[in-house]
Design a protein around this motif. Structure first.
Motif, PDB file in Angstrom:
ATOM      1  N   LEU A  85      64.666 -77.055  -3.561  1.00  0.00           N
ATOM      2  CA  LEU A  85      65.268 -76.344  -4.694  1.00  0.00           C
ATOM      3  C   LEU A  85      66.228 -75.283  -4.178  1.00  0.00           C
ATOM      4  CD1 LEU A  85      62.024 -75.825  -6.782  1.00  0.00           C
ATOM      5  CD2 LEU A  85      63.749 -77.591  -7.096  1.00  0.00           C
ATOM      6  N   GLN A  86      67.039 -74.743  -5.073  1.00  0.00           N
ATOM      7  CA  GLN A  86      67.962 -73.674  -4.695  1.00  0.00           C
ATOM      8  C   GLN A  86      67.919 -72.579  -5.753  1.00  0.00           C
ATOM      9  OE1 GLN A  86      71.982 -74.913  -3.994  1.00  0.00           O
ATOM     10  NE2 GLN A  86      72.575 -72.935  -3.200  1.00  0.00           N
ATOM     11  N   TYR A  87      67.843 -71.336  -5.279  1.00  0.00           N
ATOM     12  CA  TYR A  87      67.880 -70.173  -6.159  1.00  0.00           C
ATOM     13  C   TYR A  87      68.951 -69.249  -5.612  1.00  0.00           C
ATOM     14  CZ  TYR A  87      66.549 -65.954  -8.638  1.00  0.00           C
ATOM     15  OH  TYR A  87      66.568 -64.832  -9.411  1.00  0.00           O
ATOM     16  N   VAL A  88      69.977 -69.026  -6.375  1.00  0.00           N
ATOM     17  CA  VAL A  88      71.163 -68.292  -5.964  1.00  0.00           C
ATOM     18  C   VAL A  88      71.698 -68.972  -4.697  1.00  0.00           C
ATOM     19  CG1 VAL A  88      72.133 -66.014  -5.530  1.00  0.00           C
ATOM     20  CG2 VAL A  88      70.151 -66.224  -7.017  1.00  0.00           C
TER      21      VAL A  88
END
Length: 93
Positions: free
Chosen positions: A81-84
């Protein structure tokens, strides 16, 4: 192959792990940190020869802590996943 088939046998390097894919990683544990926020969690930084990634565990137990010692080689199957701008895995198995 079935529509929902997930390949749990092919090892992918961190460099080739794309956001949104479930991948099997062969990595070495570099650090383990516990965070207190809305939810208590454990962040484990792991790396291979191509890069590093953070694993985020919201439910963990003593046996998992014993397996994730610094310097330990482990296999991890999780969704990337990617956050910012940070790439990480949640609920890694």
């Amino acid at each position: 192959l079935p529509r929902d088939y997930e390949d749990k046998q092919t090892i992918i390097s961190i460099r080739d792990a794309h956001v949104g894919r479930n991948v099997l990683l062969a990595v070495i544990v570099h650090s383990v940190e516990f965070t207190n926020g809305k939810r208590r969690s454990m962040a484990v930084t792991v790396a291979d020869e191509t890069g590093k990634i953070t694993l985020r565990f919201y439910h963990y137990y003593q046996a998992l802590l014993e397996q994730l010692q610094i310097g330990q080689f482990v296999y991890i199957f999780a969704e990337v996943l990617q956050y910012v701008f940070q790439v990480y895995c949640v609920y890694a198995l």
